[in-house]
Design a protein around this motif. Structure first.
Motif, mmCIF file in Angstrom:
data_model
loop_
_atom_site.group_PDB
_atom_site.id
_atom_site.type_symbol
_atom_site.label_atom_id
_atom_site.label_comp_id
_atom_site.label_asym_id
_atom_site.label_seq_id
_atom_site.Cartn_x
_atom_site.Cartn_y
_atom_site.Cartn_z
ATOM 1 N N CYS A 1 0.843 -1.201 0.000
ATOM 2 C CA CYS A 1 0.000 0.000 0.000
ATOM 3 C C CYS A 1 0.872 1.243 0.000
ATOM 4 C CB CYS A 1 -0.907 -0.014 1.229
ATOM 5 S SG CYS A 1 0.022 0.122 2.768
ATOM 6 N N LEU A 2 0.243 2.392 0.051
ATOM 7 C CA LEU A 2 0.981 3.652 0.002
ATOM 8 C C LEU A 2 1.910 3.815 1.195
ATOM 9 C CD1 LEU A 2 1.430 6.442 -1.320
ATOM 10 C CD2 LEU A 2 -0.569 7.261 -0.057
ATOM 11 N N CYS A 3 1.454 3.498 2.399
ATOM 12 C CA CYS A 3 2.282 3.711 3.599
ATOM 13 C C CYS A 3 3.210 2.540 3.872
ATOM 14 C CB CYS A 3 1.395 3.992 4.811
ATOM 15 S SG CYS A 3 0.576 2.544 5.532
ATOM 16 N N GLY A 4 2.978 1.391 3.257
ATOM 17 C CA GLY A 4 3.864 0.249 3.416
ATOM 18 C C GLY A 4 3.499 -0.686 4.552
ATOM 19 N N LYS A 5 2.443 -0.370 5.302
ATOM 20 C CA LYS A 5 2.078 -1.249 6.422
ATOM 21 C C LYS A 5 1.403 -2.525 5.949
ATOM 22 C CE LYS A 5 1.778 2.303 9.983
ATOM 23 N NZ LYS A 5 0.901 3.214 10.743
ATOM 24 N N CYS B 1 -5.891 -0.726 3.081
ATOM 25 C CA CYS B 1 -5.033 -0.493 4.239
ATOM 26 C C CYS B 1 -5.769 0.381 5.241
ATOM 27 C CB CYS B 1 -3.730 0.172 3.805
ATOM 28 S SG CYS B 1 -2.719 0.693 5.227
ATOM 29 N N SER C 1 -4.526 2.021 7.566
ATOM 30 C CA SER C 1 -3.725 3.192 7.920
ATOM 31 C C SER C 1 -3.788 4.273 6.839
ATOM 32 C CB SER C 1 -2.272 2.767 8.162
ATOM 33 O OG SER C 1 -1.472 3.887 8.438
ATOM 34 N N CYS C 2 -3.541 3.910 5.582
ATOM 35 C CA CYS C 2 -3.461 4.929 4.526
ATOM 36 C C CYS C 2 -4.642 4.879 3.561
ATOM 37 C CB CYS C 2 -2.152 4.807 3.752
ATOM 38 S SG CYS C 2 -2.024 3.352 2.709
HETATM 39 ZN ZN LIG Z 1 -1.056 1.738 4.015
#
Ligand SMILES: [Zn+2]
Ligand SMILES: [Zn+2]
Length: 143
Positions: free
Chosen positions: A7-11, A74, A76-77
């Motif tokens: 994803c964009l944030c990498g989580k 995700c 988070s993001c």
């Molecule tokens: Zn993310």
């Protein structure tokens, strides 16, 4: 070697131990909403081969096709990661092409649900267009 993405944030990350089954753009109205106005671009895989890590939120709804579709994102993001068909079972999982570490993995081979597309939608004249879906198990509503 596994096919990977995030994803964009990498989580949220994933690894896929299989070759792609196909790729296509989906212009259904649901996809336009989650893709900010354009089509979603999706690469299809056997769901059993997709291994996801990280906190994934899901949103389920009945698609125009009548299928029960779940979208994963995700927490988070907010990046859209995949969609899968809960019912009927057995359809390929659709991984959002933009999350792949290698977006060159597979170019779209068709556009589906083009009847729902806006008049300004850019279509590749070389690719088949399907007014709706599904016309085969591999060409259904991305959701
Ligand atoms: Zn993310
Ligand atoms: Zn769609």
């Amino acid at each position: 070697m596994a096919i990977t993405g995030q994803c964009l944030c990498g989580k949220v990350r994933y690894a896929i131990e299989a070759e792609p089954l196909g790729a296509r753009t989906c212009w259904c109205r649901d996809c336009q909403r989650i893709a900010s106005g354009s089509a979603t671009v999706n690469v299809l895989f056997d769901e059993a081969a997709v291994h996801i890590s990280g906190e994934v939120g899901t949103f389920g709804m009945i698609a125009d096709s009548g299928n029960q579709v779940e979208r994963g994102f995700c927490k988070s993001c907010g990046s859209q990661i995949y969609s899968r068909t809960v019912e009927p079972a057995g359809l390929p999982m659709r991984i959002r092409a933009g999350t792949l570490d290698d977006p060159e993995l597979m170019a779209p081979q068709a556009a589906i649900w083009v009847d729902s597309a806006p008049s300004w939608a850019p279509f590749d004249p070389a690719l088949p267009k399907y007014r709706q879906g599904p016309v085969s198990p591999l060409v259904g509503k991305e959701g």
